[in-house]
Design a protein around this motif. Structure first.
Motif, PDB file in Angstrom:
ATOM      1  N   SER A   1       0.835  -1.205   0.000  1.00  0.00           N
ATOM      2  CA  SER A   1       0.000   0.000   0.000  1.00  0.00           C
ATOM      3  C   SER A   1       0.868   1.252   0.000  1.00  0.00           C
ATOM      4  CB  SER A   1      -0.918   0.011   1.228  1.00  0.00           C
ATOM      5  OG  SER A   1      -1.827  -1.061   1.196  1.00  0.00           O
ATOM      6  N   ALA A   2       1.913   1.236   0.828  1.00  0.00           N
ATOM      7  CA  ALA A   2       2.808   2.391   0.901  1.00  0.00           C
ATOM      8  C   ALA A   2       3.483   2.648  -0.444  1.00  0.00           C
ATOM      9  CB  ALA A   2       3.855   2.168   1.979  1.00  0.00           C
ATOM     10  N   LYS A   3       3.955   1.590  -1.081  1.00  0.00           N
ATOM     11  CA  LYS A   3       4.627   1.751  -2.376  1.00  0.00           C
ATOM     12  C   LYS A   3       3.669   2.300  -3.426  1.00  0.00           C
ATOM     13  CE  LYS A   3       8.050  -1.971  -1.805  1.00  0.00           C
ATOM     14  NZ  LYS A   3       8.465  -3.314  -2.316  1.00  0.00           N
ATOM     15  N   VAL A   4       2.459   1.756  -3.474  1.00  0.00           N
ATOM     16  CA  VAL A   4       1.477   2.181  -4.478  1.00  0.00           C
ATOM     17  C   VAL A   4       1.080   3.635  -4.251  1.00  0.00           C
ATOM     18  CG1 VAL A   4      -0.883   1.837  -5.303  1.00  0.00           C
ATOM     19  CG2 VAL A   4       0.600  -0.131  -4.942  1.00  0.00           C
ATOM     20  N   LEU A   5       0.826   4.007  -2.997  1.00  0.00           N
ATOM     21  CA  LEU A   5       0.486   5.403  -2.700  1.00  0.00           C
ATOM     22  C   LEU A   5       1.642   6.325  -3.075  1.00  0.00           C
ATOM     23  CD1 LEU A   5      -1.259   4.954   0.763  1.00  0.00           C
ATOM     24  CD2 LEU A   5      -2.332   5.902  -1.283  1.00  0.00           C
ATOM     25  N   ASN A   6       2.861   5.910  -2.741  1.00  0.00           N
ATOM     26  CA  ASN A   6       4.036   6.728  -3.009  1.00  0.00           C
ATOM     27  C   ASN A   6       4.227   6.962  -4.503  1.00  0.00           C
ATOM     28  OD1 ASN A   6       6.197   7.945  -1.343  1.00  0.00           O
ATOM     29  ND2 ASN A   6       7.556   6.788  -2.667  1.00  0.00           N
ATOM     30  N   GLU A   7       3.921   5.934  -5.294  1.00  0.00           N
ATOM     31  CA  GLU A   7       4.098   6.033  -6.747  1.00  0.00           C
ATOM     32  C   GLU A   7       2.974   6.814  -7.422  1.00  0.00           C
ATOM     33  OE1 GLU A   7       4.269   1.939  -7.729  1.00  0.00           O
ATOM     34  OE2 GLU A   7       6.307   1.640  -6.954  1.00  0.00           O
ATOM     35  N   SER A   8       1.889   7.069  -6.681  1.00  0.00           N
ATOM     36  CA  SER A   8       0.705   7.694  -7.292  1.00  0.00           C
ATOM     37  C   SER A   8       0.568   9.171  -6.958  1.00  0.00           C
ATOM     38  CB  SER A   8      -0.562   6.961  -6.819  1.00  0.00           C
ATOM     39  OG  SER A   8      -0.491   5.584  -7.101  1.00  0.00           O
ATOM     40  N   THR A   9       1.469   9.721  -6.156  1.00  0.00           N
ATOM     41  CA  THR A   9       1.267  11.072  -5.626  1.00  0.00           C
ATOM     42  C   THR A   9       1.190  12.145  -6.708  1.00  0.00           C
ATOM     43  OG1 THR A   9       3.662  11.210  -5.259  1.00  0.00           O
ATOM     44  CG2 THR A   9       2.287  10.580  -3.372  1.00  0.00           C
TER      45      THR A   9
ATOM     46  N   MET B   1      -8.922  -8.480  -4.290  1.00  0.00           N
ATOM     47  CA  MET B   1      -8.313  -7.433  -5.100  1.00  0.00           C
ATOM     48  C   MET B   1      -6.852  -7.223  -4.719  1.00  0.00           C
ATOM     49  SD  MET B   1     -11.474  -4.703  -4.890  1.00  0.00           S
ATOM     50  CE  MET B   1     -10.754  -3.450  -5.934  1.00  0.00           C
ATOM     51  N   THR B   2      -6.034  -6.853  -5.696  1.00  0.00           N
ATOM     52  CA  THR B   2      -4.654  -6.460  -5.402  1.00  0.00           C
ATOM     53  C   THR B   2      -4.662  -5.055  -4.802  1.00  0.00           C
ATOM     54  OG1 THR B   2      -4.277  -5.427  -7.555  1.00  0.00           O
ATOM     55  CG2 THR B   2      -3.854  -7.805  -7.378  1.00  0.00           C
ATOM     56  N   ILE B   3      -3.530  -4.652  -4.277  1.00  0.00           N
ATOM     57  CA  ILE B   3      -3.426  -3.315  -3.694  1.00  0.00           C
ATOM     58  C   ILE B   3      -3.696  -2.246  -4.745  1.00  0.00           C
ATOM     59  CG2 ILE B   3      -1.863  -1.680  -2.575  1.00  0.00           C
ATOM     60  CD1 ILE B   3      -2.808  -3.971  -0.776  1.00  0.00           C
ATOM     61  N   VAL B   4      -3.148  -2.432  -5.932  1.00  0.00           N
ATOM     62  CA  VAL B   4      -3.367  -1.467  -7.015  1.00  0.00           C
ATOM     63  C   VAL B   4      -4.844  -1.399  -7.370  1.00  0.00           C
ATOM     64  CG1 VAL B   4      -2.884  -0.937  -9.435  1.00  0.00           C
ATOM     65  CG2 VAL B   4      -1.035  -1.730  -7.943  1.00  0.00           C
ATOM     66  N   GLU B   5      -5.490  -2.555  -7.461  1.00  0.00           N
ATOM     67  CA  GLU B   5      -6.916  -2.579  -7.788  1.00  0.00           C
ATOM     68  C   GLU B   5      -7.750  -1.886  -6.719  1.00  0.00           C
ATOM     69  OE1 GLU B   5      -6.983  -6.755 -10.379  1.00  0.00           O
ATOM     70  OE2 GLU B   5      -7.376  -6.767  -8.212  1.00  0.00           O
ATOM     71  N   ARG B   6      -7.366  -2.046  -5.464  1.00  0.00           N
ATOM     72  CA  ARG B   6      -8.110  -1.390  -4.384  1.00  0.00           C
ATOM     73  C   ARG B   6      -8.008   0.131  -4.499  1.00  0.00           C
ATOM     74  NH1 ARG B   6      -6.345  -5.329   0.726  1.00  0.00           N
ATOM     75  NH2 ARG B   6      -7.513  -7.156   0.006  1.00  0.00           N
ATOM     76  N   LEU B   7      -6.790   0.628  -4.745  1.00  0.00           N
ATOM     77  CA  LEU B   7      -6.636   2.073  -4.858  1.00  0.00           C
ATOM     78  C   LEU B   7      -7.384   2.607  -6.083  1.00  0.00           C
ATOM     79  CD1 LEU B   7      -5.406   4.548  -3.575  1.00  0.00           C
ATOM     80  CD2 LEU B   7      -3.310   4.160  -4.884  1.00  0.00           C
ATOM     81  N   LYS B   8      -7.359   1.858  -7.182  1.00  0.00           N
ATOM     82  CA  LYS B   8      -8.107   2.271  -8.375  1.00  0.00           C
ATOM     83  C   LYS B   8      -9.604   2.285  -8.107  1.00  0.00           C
ATOM     84  CE  LYS B   8      -4.820   0.953 -12.003  1.00  0.00           C
ATOM     85  NZ  LYS B   8      -4.566   0.046 -13.152  1.00  0.00           N
ATOM     86  N   ARG B   9     -10.068   1.328  -7.312  1.00  0.00           N
ATOM     87  CA  ARG B   9     -11.488   1.296  -6.986  1.00  0.00           C
ATOM     88  C   ARG B   9     -11.867   2.523  -6.152  1.00  0.00           C
ATOM     89  NH1 ARG B   9     -15.416  -2.730  -6.434  1.00  0.00           N
ATOM     90  NH2 ARG B   9     -14.272  -3.733  -8.146  1.00  0.00           N
TER      91      ARG B   9
END
Length: 688
Positions: free
Chosen positions: A566-574, A629-637
């Motif tokens: 989750s931290a990595k995905v959030l960090n990459e999406s800022t 769901m994967t972490i990426v899919e959750r954030l996209k949702r």
């Protein structure tokens, strides 16, 4: 004209493992001093050997930079007395700044005028300031230090001589009764004292006295000499950076040579032979081209090529005695069964307040079975858990491990195999110590991983129960390393353990054993915070932003792989366009919902508009899909739901005067908030 500055601290032989770090520390302190004093310097080189720590500062300016200093004094309204003369406050300020009152002026700051002074300060000559290096020397810190004679200073080893040379000028000061000069000492047996006339002469003058002062050059010489022997003999000598570093810090004038030992000793386990050579003698083991150990070794002499045959024989004699002892210990160990060894563990205290090793293993067994249940291990797998937790510390009472503590676990695996234990159990005995350093190798087997985290978590919680908690730099039982190892193993295996629940249950196990110096809730909170801090370290290692770290760590440290992802995905999406509005919408939901945790089930019949229904339907879909769901899919949702949330708030009054409608709307937000908060504490993320 600029000059070079040489500082050499001459010492008794220092412990090899601390020399490189000490030389680095000296350079860092010198660099900071030149910066603080505003003295220009082009470069600072370091030299080191077992008997010296040295810096050579190149092109040092002969004086400080001139500076313009500004200072604000009292307000103008109190700058003059009733006669219009400078007040005592103004005169005192002028004196403190070394100027006359007539030099004072005024400047307006935020609507108020103040006395203001702007003055040029001439830089001092560098030679006047350099005696301050005395404090740099005395302020150095070391992992080990000692007193000597009647000296009050504690230092890594006694200081025997000092050089402080600025150009050709000796900078006078004294440390521990030793005055600075320009004379150094050469190799203890081959060299003599030498006068250093200027800093540029230093390296050459020492080489003439059989000292290679440049640690990198010395290391390269060792590397080349070993490679030459390797080529001539057609041997294979694996690179070993740690051993090379240590050997390099044991010698001032290196000469590599090789020796032999009896082939009969090759019957010993290879690990015993290698450990004897490397850890006890600092020898490099020798292999053939098929990577089989050969009855030879490489050593590095602190001296020249004279009388190498005698040096070789002396080293062979010492190694032969070591190997003879090892062979005796090994043969004695083979006479003892695992059960006999385990029985002896009752007499070995793990900690005076935590009982024997036997008692610890019983607690670890309970922890391991607990974690196995969370991982859905079957009864067949649990048979191995019972067996390995009954015996896994047995090699601590063997003779070999008593002589070579670094072989704990390694010899346990070997003896276990020899006595018929199965592959999984034998491997886990070795792997449960892993990782043995912050970046050390992790267990590869499932049983080894389970035993490693069980042993480490039991250690952590049991110590916390008796109020032994690391503070500052004090961590005598390496509890931080244990916690870090737990995190790394869980992450590597992608075990989504509910760590918060696991910690709470382990606290219960320890409490039942009678370890109760702290209340259960306090132990649990200490454990939570301790694991959170280790998780923060891991995330910083992935270059995650601090606010995002706090967002994902803010709740209970639960399913570690998910938190890290989750931290990595959030960090990459800022920097994505959708990121800011999505975080703001989710934060709005959680901020409202956290005040109303108690709620009834959502009743769709109470919806007054389509926006409520649309959000409700989205939450139900999220609830259905979320576990898979994967972490990426959750954030996209969440990003997909964001406009639905915005429409909901724009068209729906959550805090309705109708209590039934209000409760129903809050219940919907609380339900959505549950998924958001499991992902991250969104209000911690900075999006402004």
């Amino acid at each position: 004209m600029n000059k070079d500055f040489l500082l050499e601290i001459g010492l008794e032989e220092m412990p090899a493992k601390y020399i490189t770090a000490s030389a680095k520390q000296l350079k860092e302190r010198a660099t900071e001093w030149f910066k603080e004093k505003k003295i220009a310097v082009s470069d600072i080189e370091t030299y080191s050997s077992p008997r010296r720590l040295t810096i050579l500062a190149k092109d040092v300016a002969i004086k400080q930079e001139d500076q313009i200093e500004e200072a604000k004094g009292p307000a103008k309204k109190i700058a003059f007395d009733e006669k219009g003369d400078w007040s005592k406050a103004a005169q005192g300020f002028a004196r403190s700044q070394g100027v006359a009152p007539e030099d004072l002026s005024f400047q307006e700051i935020k609507g108020t005028e103040y006395i203001y002074i702007k003055k040029e300060v001439k830089g001092l000559e560098t030679s006047i300031l350099l005696p301050e290096f005395k404090k740099i020397i005395t302020d150095m810190t070391f992992p080990v230090s000692m007193h000597w004679s009647d000296c009050d200073l504690r230092y890594i080893r006694p200081i025997k001589w000092l050089i402080a040379l600025f150009g050709t000028e000796v900078i006078p000061f004294e440390v521990a009764g030793v005055k600075t000069g320009n004379e150094t000492r050469g190799h203890r047996f081959l060299g003599q004292n030498a006068t250093i006339h200027s800093p540029a002469d230093y390296e050459k003058a020492l080489l003439e006295q059989f000292v290679v002062a440049d640690a990198d050059a010395r290391k390269e010489a060792i590397r080349e000499q070993i490679a030459e022997i390797e080529t001539i003999q057609k041997w294979n000598i694996p690179a070993d950076a740690d051993l090379l570093e240590e050997v390099n810090n044991l010698v001032e004038y290196p000469t590599a040579l090789f020796g032999d030992f009896e082939e009969a000793y090759l019957e010993l386990p290879e690990e015993v032979l290698i450990t004897t050579m490397k850890e006890h003698q600092r020898y490099f083991p020798v292999f053939d081209q098929e990577n089989r150990l050969l009855p030879h070794f490489i050593t590095v002499r602190n001296g020249n090529h004279e009388h190498l045959d005698m040096v070789q024989k002396g080293n062979e004699k010492v190694l032969r005695a070591r190997l003879s002892d090892a062979d005796f210990f090994y043969q004695e160990d083979l006479k003892m069964t695992i059960d006999e060894a385990v029985h002896k563990l009752k007499n070995i205290v793990f900690h005076e307040k935590l009982g024997s090793l036997t008692e610890k293993m019983k607690r670890v067994q309970k922890v391991a079975l607990l974690i196995a249940d969370y991982l859905s291990w079957d009864e067949e797998q649990k048979k191995d858990i019972y067996r390995v937790t009954d015996i896994y510390k047995f090699d601590l009472v063997t003779n070999i491990v008593g002589e070579f503590p670094e072989l704990q676990g390694i010899m346990g695996e070997k003896y276990a195999r020899l006595q018929g234990e199965n592959e999984a159990v034998a491997t886990a005995i070795r792997e449960h110590y892993m990782p043995i350093s912050a970046e050390g190798e992790l267990p590869k087997s499932d049983l080894g991983s389970l035993l490693a985290i069980s042993d480490k978590l039991e250690t952590l919680i049991s110590f916390f129960c008796i109020n032994i908690i690391p503070t500052g730099s004090a961590d005598p039982f390496s509890l931080r390393r244990s916690a870090f190892g737990v995190m790394r193993i869980i992450q590597a295996n992608e075990w989504n353990l509910p760590l918060a629940e696991v910690l709470a249950e382990i606290v219960g196990i320890e409490r039942k054993e009678g370890f109760s110096e702290l209340p259960s809730e306090e132990v649990y909170q200490v454990a939570q915070n301790f694991m959170k801090n280790r998780l923060r370290v891991i995330l910083r290692g992935h270059d995650v932003r601090q606010d995002i770290i706090e967002a994902v760590v803010g709740g209970d440290p639960n399913r570690i792989p998910q938190i890290i992802d989750s931290a990595k995905v959030l960090n990459e999406s800022t920097n994505d366009d959708w990121f800011r509005p999505t975080i703001e919408a989710l934060t709005r939901v959680t901020n409202i919902a956290k005040k109303y945790e108690d709620h009834e089930a959502v009743d769709p019949s109470l919806f007054e508009n389509d926006y409520e229904k649309e959000l409700f339907d989205s939450v139900q879909e999220l609830k259905r899909d979320y576990p898979n769901m994967t972490i990426v899919e959750r954030l996209k949702r969440f990003a997909k739901i964001r406009p639905i949330i915005d429409n909901y708030f724009e068209n729906t009054l959550v805090m309705s005067e109708n209590e039934a409608l209000k409760a129903n709307r809050l219940a919907l937000l609380v339900e959505l908030s549950t998924f958001i908060r499991e992902f991250a504490q969104m209000d911690e993320i900075q999006v402004k």
